[in-house]
Enzyme design. Structure first.
Site, PDB file in Angstrom:
ATOM      1  N   ASN A  97       9.660  25.094  -4.205  1.00 54.86           N
ATOM      2  CA  ASN A  97       9.660  23.630  -4.173  1.00 54.86           C
ATOM      3  C   ASN A  97       8.389  23.052  -4.786  1.00 54.86           C
ATOM      4  O   ASN A  97       8.435  22.084  -5.543  1.00 54.86           O
ATOM      5  CB  ASN A  97       9.802  23.127  -2.737  1.00 54.86           C
ATOM      6  CG  ASN A  97      11.234  23.183  -2.237  1.00 54.86           C
ATOM      7  OD1 ASN A  97      12.168  23.106  -3.011  1.00 54.86           O
ATOM      8  ND2 ASN A  97      11.413  23.324  -0.927  1.00 54.86           N
TER       9      ASN A  97
ATOM     10  N   ASP B 100      16.864  22.797  -4.141  1.00 53.12           N
ATOM     11  CA  ASP B 100      18.220  22.524  -3.663  1.00 53.12           C
ATOM     12  C   ASP B 100      19.236  23.398  -4.384  1.00 53.12           C
ATOM     13  O   ASP B 100      20.185  23.913  -3.769  1.00 53.12           O
ATOM     14  CB  ASP B 100      18.563  21.047  -3.866  1.00 53.12           C
ATOM     15  CG  ASP B 100      17.825  20.132  -2.898  1.00 53.12           C
ATOM     16  OD1 ASP B 100      17.247  20.652  -1.926  1.00 53.12           O
ATOM     17  OD2 ASP B 100      17.837  18.903  -3.117  1.00 53.12           O
TER      18      ASP B 100
ATOM     19  N   GLU C  60      15.422  26.514   4.863  1.00 50.72           N
ATOM     20  CA  GLU C  60      15.910  27.618   4.029  1.00 50.72           C
ATOM     21  C   GLU C  60      16.523  28.728   4.876  1.00 50.72           C
ATOM     22  O   GLU C  60      16.683  29.855   4.414  1.00 50.72           O
ATOM     23  CB  GLU C  60      14.773  28.179   3.164  1.00 50.72           C
ATOM     24  CG  GLU C  60      13.710  28.977   3.888  1.00 50.72           C
ATOM     25  CD  GLU C  60      12.598  28.127   4.488  1.00 50.72           C
ATOM     26  OE1 GLU C  60      11.513  28.671   4.725  1.00 50.72           O
ATOM     27  OE2 GLU C  60      12.825  26.921   4.712  1.00 50.72           O
TER      28      GLU C  60
ATOM     29  N   ASP D 209      16.272  34.020   5.883  1.00 47.69           N
ATOM     30  CA  ASP D 209      15.560  32.909   5.252  1.00 47.69           C
ATOM     31  C   ASP D 209      15.000  33.377   3.910  1.00 47.69           C
ATOM     32  O   ASP D 209      14.951  34.566   3.625  1.00 47.69           O
ATOM     33  CB  ASP D 209      14.522  32.309   6.186  1.00 47.69           C
ATOM     34  CG  ASP D 209      13.173  32.994   6.151  1.00 47.69           C
ATOM     35  OD1 ASP D 209      13.069  34.068   5.552  1.00 47.69           O
ATOM     36  OD2 ASP D 209      12.241  32.423   6.718  1.00 47.69           O
ATOM     37  N   ILE D 210      14.660  32.410   3.085  1.00 51.64           N
ATOM     38  CA  ILE D 210      14.251  32.708   1.710  1.00 51.64           C
ATOM     39  C   ILE D 210      12.736  32.871   1.666  1.00 51.64           C
ATOM     40  O   ILE D 210      11.991  31.973   2.074  1.00 51.64           O
ATOM     41  CB  ILE D 210      14.685  31.575   0.760  1.00 51.64           C
ATOM     42  CG1 ILE D 210      16.192  31.331   0.893  1.00 51.64           C
ATOM     43  CG2 ILE D 210      14.323  31.898  -0.686  1.00 51.64           C
ATOM     44  CD1 ILE D 210      16.668  30.094   0.177  1.00 51.64           C
TER      45      ILE D 210
END
Length: 255
Positions: A194, A203, A229, A186-187
């Protein structure tokens, strides 16, 4: 009641037939046509006698028409049936179901060709519309299948498909006694991206990362978007050590 003689009957049949009839010589020039032929093509009987087969054939179909004509006059074939297009005097085109027979004299020499056809333009065009509709529906069905299996943003497998792939790999691993690996990435701080730059920017980050991940895994491996994510990787037929090597290569590619 007066009976008809055969010599009187044949002309009556020719001129009263509801199908188009045309006779050409061995060079393709029309010798005689019936009223239905004239009605369908828009020429008078006298005009028809100045025409050749090519004159009533759309230019893009003439090569095929010549091949068929030469096949018959060369005595390679005595008759054929084909679906072909005719061009009227006004330039409009229609489809016809054509039957052609070679005409011979008593010595077996080719005199010309007898062509009999009916207008099937509505039928052919309806079939074309049907095929186009079927093709469109088939394409739409494939698109719907793809949408059902992929993540719309990244184009990767979605979670439902990943779960099916994991189940399949588990079954295969039990059968072959060869392992496989699963990893989730995951990020870090994705919410901050965001919040700071907007969801459109977020995105784009997901799309670019998906491309990087796909470039780094083996062709036999699989990956998809697990959610948000998170990305899930399935490493086929590998040990934990082998999976870790690929994971480390992927992690470095993000730097």
């Amino acid at each position: 009641m007066k009976s008809l003689k055969l010599e009187d009957l044949y002309p009556r049949i020719f001129f009263s037939a509801v199908v188009a009839i045309g006779v050409t010589n061995s060079e393709g020039k029309y010798i005689i046509v019936n009223p239905t032929w004239c009605e369908l093509l828009g020429y008078s009987e006298e005009e028809a006698k100045k025409l050749t087969v090519n004159d009533v054939t759309p230019i893009e179909d003439q090569d095929s028409s010549i091949v068929s004509f030469e096949f018959l006059v060369s005595e390679k074939g005595r008759s054929l049936r084909k679906k072909r297009r005719y061009q009227r005097k006004d330039g409009s085109v229609f489809w016809a179901d054509l039957h052609v027979s070679t005409l011979y004299d008593d010595s077996g020499r080719v005199l010309g060709l007898l062509g009999v056809f009916v207008n099937i333009d509505k039928q052919v065009k309806a079939e074309m519309v049907q095929r186009e509709l079927y093709s469109s529906l088939e394409s739409l069905n494939l698109d719907l299948q793809k949408l059902a299996r992929t993540d719309p943003l990244t184009g990767l497998y979605n979670r439902r498909v990943l779960e099916e792939l994991i189940e399949g790999e588990s079954t295969r691993s039990e059968r072959t006694k060869r392992g496989f690996g699963i990893a989730i990435a995951d990020i870090d701080n994705f919410k901050q991206i965001n919040d700071t730059y907007g969801h459109d920017c977020g995105d784009k980050v997901l799309i670019e990362l998906a491309k990087i991940f796909m470039a780094e895994i083996r062709s036999s491996d699989m990956m998809g978007r697990w959610g948000g994510e998170e990305f899930l990787f399935i490493f086929t037929e590998t040990s934990c050590h082998g999976a870790l090597k690929v994971i480390e290569r992927i992690r470095r590619s993000e730097e």
